[in-house]
Design a protein around this motif. Sequence first.
Motif, PDB file in Angstrom:
ATOM      1  N   LEU A  50       0.777  -1.128   0.063  1.00  0.00           N
ATOM      2  CA  LEU A  50      -0.055  -0.042  -0.031  1.00  0.00           C
ATOM      3  C   LEU A  50       0.922   1.148  -0.109  1.00  0.00           C
ATOM      4  CD1 LEU A  50      -3.154   0.407   2.062  1.00  0.00           C
ATOM      5  CD2 LEU A  50      -1.336   2.231   2.118  1.00  0.00           C
ATOM      6  N   SER A  51       0.505   2.099  -0.984  1.00  0.00           N
ATOM      7  CA  SER A  51       1.097   3.534  -0.901  1.00  0.00           C
ATOM      8  C   SER A  51       0.190   4.821  -0.753  1.00  0.00           C
ATOM      9  CB  SER A  51       2.037   3.506  -2.152  1.00  0.00           C
ATOM     10  OG  SER A  51       3.174   2.736  -1.998  1.00  0.00           O
ATOM     11  N   LEU A  52       0.413   5.678  -0.125  1.00  0.00           N
ATOM     12  CA  LEU A  52      -0.738   6.711  -0.111  1.00  0.00           C
ATOM     13  C   LEU A  52      -0.074   8.016   0.536  1.00  0.00           C
ATOM     14  CD1 LEU A  52      -3.767   7.342   0.039  1.00  0.00           C
ATOM     15  CD2 LEU A  52      -3.710   6.592   2.337  1.00  0.00           C
ATOM     16  N   ASP A  53      -0.457   9.018   0.049  1.00  0.00           N
ATOM     17  CA  ASP A  53       0.024  10.484   0.505  1.00  0.00           C
ATOM     18  C   ASP A  53      -1.295  11.102   1.142  1.00  0.00           C
ATOM     19  OD1 ASP A  53       2.824  10.632   0.351  1.00  0.00           O
ATOM     20  OD2 ASP A  53       2.371  10.436  -1.664  1.00  0.00           O
ATOM     21  N   ILE A  54      -1.357  11.781   2.308  1.00  0.00           N
ATOM     22  CA  ILE A  54      -2.274  12.402   2.884  1.00  0.00           C
ATOM     23  C   ILE A  54      -1.843  13.624   3.028  1.00  0.00           C
ATOM     24  CG2 ILE A  54      -3.800  12.576   4.910  1.00  0.00           C
ATOM     25  CD1 ILE A  54      -3.597   9.501   5.650  1.00  0.00           C
ATOM     26  N   PRO A  55      -2.397  14.672   2.414  1.00  0.00           N
ATOM     27  CA  PRO A  55      -1.870  15.976   2.378  1.00  0.00           C
ATOM     28  C   PRO A  55      -2.149  16.880   3.961  1.00  0.00           C
ATOM     29  CG  PRO A  55      -3.244  15.794   0.512  1.00  0.00           C
ATOM     30  CD  PRO A  55      -3.513  14.604   1.376  1.00  0.00           C
ATOM     31  N   ALA A  56      -1.168  17.470   4.143  1.00  0.00           N
ATOM     32  CA  ALA A  56      -1.134  18.427   5.477  1.00  0.00           C
ATOM     33  C   ALA A  56      -2.230  19.371   5.284  1.00  0.00           C
ATOM     34  CB  ALA A  56      -0.030  19.052   5.631  1.00  0.00           C
ATOM     35  N   GLY A  57      -3.186  19.412   6.314  1.00  0.00           N
ATOM     36  CA  GLY A  57      -4.439  20.426   6.363  1.00  0.00           C
ATOM     37  C   GLY A  57      -5.434  19.735   5.707  1.00  0.00           C
ATOM     38  N   SER A  58      -5.573  18.434   5.220  1.00  0.00           N
ATOM     39  CA  SER A  58      -6.650  17.905   4.659  1.00  0.00           C
ATOM     40  C   SER A  58      -7.836  17.422   5.849  1.00  0.00           C
ATOM     41  CB  SER A  58      -6.337  17.023   3.522  1.00  0.00           C
ATOM     42  OG  SER A  58      -5.777  15.651   4.121  1.00  0.00           O
ATOM     43  N   PHE A  59      -8.799  17.117   5.098  1.00  0.00           N
ATOM     44  CA  PHE A  59      -9.902  16.188   5.885  1.00  0.00           C
ATOM     45  C   PHE A  59      -9.834  14.913   5.125  1.00  0.00           C
ATOM     46  CE2 PHE A  59     -13.073  17.226   9.342  1.00  0.00           C
ATOM     47  CZ  PHE A  59     -13.552  15.952   9.602  1.00  0.00           C
ATOM     48  N   TYR A  60      -9.221  14.021   5.746  1.00  0.00           N
ATOM     49  CA  TYR A  60      -9.067  12.727   4.695  1.00  0.00           C
ATOM     50  C   TYR A  60     -10.174  11.704   5.318  1.00  0.00           C
ATOM     51  CZ  TYR A  60      -6.406  10.498   1.134  1.00  0.00           C
ATOM     52  OH  TYR A  60      -5.855   9.779  -0.063  1.00  0.00           O
ATOM     53  N   GLY A  61     -10.508  10.947   4.282  1.00  0.00           N
ATOM     54  CA  GLY A  61     -11.498   9.715   4.696  1.00  0.00           C
ATOM     55  C   GLY A  61     -10.722   8.448   4.138  1.00  0.00           C
ATOM     56  N   LEU A  62     -10.846   7.467   4.830  1.00  0.00           N
ATOM     57  CA  LEU A  62     -10.289   6.365   4.504  1.00  0.00           C
ATOM     58  C   LEU A  62     -11.524   5.170   4.498  1.00  0.00           C
ATOM     59  CD1 LEU A  62      -7.330   5.003   4.120  1.00  0.00           C
ATOM     60  CD2 LEU A  62      -7.281   4.209   6.449  1.00  0.00           C
ATOM     61  N   VAL A  63     -11.658   4.699   3.376  1.00  0.00           N
ATOM     62  CA  VAL A  63     -13.103   3.851   3.454  1.00  0.00           C
ATOM     63  C   VAL A  63     -12.592   2.439   2.462  1.00  0.00           C
ATOM     64  CG1 VAL A  63     -14.345   5.633   3.357  1.00  0.00           C
ATOM     65  CG2 VAL A  63     -13.859   4.685   1.011  1.00  0.00           C
ATOM     66  N   GLY A  64     -13.393   1.576   2.867  1.00  0.00           N
ATOM     67  CA  GLY A  64     -13.076   0.204   2.244  1.00  0.00           C
ATOM     68  C   GLY A  64     -14.069  -0.985   2.930  1.00  0.00           C
ATOM     69  N   PRO A  65     -14.371  -2.071   2.349  1.00  0.00           N
ATOM     70  CA  PRO A  65     -14.974  -3.125   2.960  1.00  0.00           C
ATOM     71  C   PRO A  65     -14.365  -3.685   4.167  1.00  0.00           C
ATOM     72  CG  PRO A  65     -13.962  -4.092   0.953  1.00  0.00           C
ATOM     73  CD  PRO A  65     -13.783  -2.503   1.017  1.00  0.00           C
ATOM     74  N   ASN A  66     -15.184  -4.287   5.078  1.00  0.00           N
ATOM     75  CA  ASN A  66     -14.536  -4.895   6.232  1.00  0.00           C
ATOM     76  C   ASN A  66     -13.441  -6.041   5.609  1.00  0.00           C
ATOM     77  OD1 ASN A  66     -16.327  -3.986   8.054  1.00  0.00           O
ATOM     78  ND2 ASN A  66     -17.881  -5.588   7.941  1.00  0.00           N
ATOM     79  N   GLY A  67     -12.261  -5.761   6.350  1.00  0.00           N
ATOM     80  CA  GLY A  67     -11.388  -6.733   6.123  1.00  0.00           C
ATOM     81  C   GLY A  67     -10.480  -6.240   4.922  1.00  0.00           C
ATOM     82  N   ALA A  68     -10.577  -4.934   4.678  1.00  0.00           N
ATOM     83  CA  ALA A  68      -9.826  -4.279   3.508  1.00  0.00           C
ATOM     84  C   ALA A  68      -8.268  -4.168   4.097  1.00  0.00           C
ATOM     85  CB  ALA A  68     -10.276  -3.047   2.893  1.00  0.00           C
ATOM     86  N   GLY A  69      -8.105  -3.972   5.090  1.00  0.00           N
ATOM     87  CA  GLY A  69      -6.665  -3.403   5.566  1.00  0.00           C
ATOM     88  C   GLY A  69      -6.612  -2.267   6.213  1.00  0.00           C
ATOM     89  N   LYS A  70      -7.765  -1.304   6.514  1.00  0.00           N
ATOM     90  CA  LYS A  70      -7.928  -0.061   6.929  1.00  0.00           C
ATOM     91  C   LYS A  70      -7.374  -0.002   8.380  1.00  0.00           C
ATOM     92  CE  LYS A  70     -12.216   0.601   6.423  1.00  0.00           C
ATOM     93  NZ  LYS A  70     -12.565  -0.738   6.459  1.00  0.00           N
ATOM     94  N   THR A  71      -7.759  -0.725   9.298  1.00  0.00           N
ATOM     95  CA  THR A  71      -7.443  -0.836  10.584  1.00  0.00           C
ATOM     96  C   THR A  71      -5.929  -1.224  10.794  1.00  0.00           C
ATOM     97  OG1 THR A  71      -9.671  -1.128  11.505  1.00  0.00           O
ATOM     98  CG2 THR A  71      -7.898  -1.616  13.190  1.00  0.00           C
ATOM     99  N   THR A  72      -5.536  -2.259  10.004  1.00  0.00           N
ATOM    100  CA  THR A  72      -4.037  -2.768  10.192  1.00  0.00           C
ATOM    101  C   THR A  72      -3.031  -1.576   9.844  1.00  0.00           C
ATOM    102  OG1 THR A  72      -4.685  -4.682   9.592  1.00  0.00           O
ATOM    103  CG2 THR A  72      -2.416  -4.292   9.360  1.00  0.00           C
ATOM    104  N   THR A  73      -3.492  -0.851   8.480  1.00  0.00           N
ATOM    105  CA  THR A  73      -2.792   0.396   8.121  1.00  0.00           C
ATOM    106  C   THR A  73      -2.695   1.439   9.174  1.00  0.00           C
ATOM    107  OG1 THR A  73      -3.462  -0.090   5.785  1.00  0.00           O
ATOM    108  CG2 THR A  73      -2.636   2.182   6.475  1.00  0.00           C
ATOM    109  N   ILE A  74      -3.707   1.729   9.735  1.00  0.00           N
ATOM    110  CA  ILE A  74      -3.840   2.893  10.765  1.00  0.00           C
ATOM    111  C   ILE A  74      -3.056   2.277  11.831  1.00  0.00           C
ATOM    112  CG2 ILE A  74      -5.521   3.656  12.475  1.00  0.00           C
ATOM    113  CD1 ILE A  74      -7.373   4.108  10.354  1.00  0.00           C
ATOM    114  N   MET A  75      -2.861   1.116  12.307  1.00  0.00           N
ATOM    115  CA  MET A  75      -2.041   0.813  13.455  1.00  0.00           C
ATOM    116  C   MET A  75      -0.627   0.890  13.250  1.00  0.00           C
ATOM    117  SD  MET A  75      -4.141  -2.530  15.018  1.00  0.00           S
ATOM    118  CE  MET A  75      -2.990  -2.806  16.137  1.00  0.00           C
TER     119      MET A  75
END
Length: 273
Positions: free
Chosen positions: A30-55
């Motif tokens: 996974l590669s991703l850039d979150i711009p400074a000052g943004s209000f960024y949404g991370l979405v995906g189905p259950n089991g997509a890897g969102k929580t693991t990425t955040i951890m």
Amino acid sequence: MAGAASAASSAVSIRGLVKAFGDKVAVDGLSLDIPAGSFYGLVGPNGAGKTTTIMMMTGLLKPDAGDIAVLGMPVWPDPDAVKRRIGLMPDSTQIFDRLTGRQLLVYAGMLRGMDRGETVRRADDLLTAFDLTEAADKMVVEYSAGMTKKICLATAMIHSPRLLVLDEPFESVDPVSSANIRDLLAEYAASGGTVLISSHVMAMVEKMCTHVAVIDHGHVVAAGTVDEVAAGEDLEDRFLELVGGRREAARLAWLDGAADPDGGDSRSGSADR
């Protein structure tokens, strides 16, 4: 050079992130850039890897491969230094719920090394902002689900972090409180802070966020501004196109809302009884 410039202007920069649990690959390059000052949404189905990425992003889980920088600082050489600049909303099962709401906030602030007097002042401000003043001296275990969600969010904000990471922050929160929280977060982002929200509620993401990334099977399938990702469609419809999985409703022969549970047919009317 372009990648370096992008990383420098990002609140979060992720490159080639990988994490597996046994044979299960949760995050896959996974590669991703979150711009400074943004209000960024991370979405995906259950089991997509969102929580693991955040951890991994917040220093709670070490990646198998890849690089993460938060506010220009690599996370894994010194995760504690990065954590001081992040406000991570805890799960309700991860807080000391035998403390009162006020005590929990003061405790959270002092864990961050804040002066006690300043911590108490900020705790009072947050209790007012989240409409928890009347419950300030009640133990958190006595709070409703919505109140608990709000006190968890307040603990993430008390040290005025530069990056707020929130997992389903509006779940169980009433509409009035949700509107107040959205206003508070929007003001925080307008001041230069960055908000990252993981959510399944597409309407909320579309309304609140400036940017969004769709994650599926451990990698990013679309990322950019909300308008770019939606591509002229409703964001939820676009999300379903990107991740698939939509199917016709299952038709169960026995599931008949008009059938009489005693074996008759309620559609025949009372005159037949």
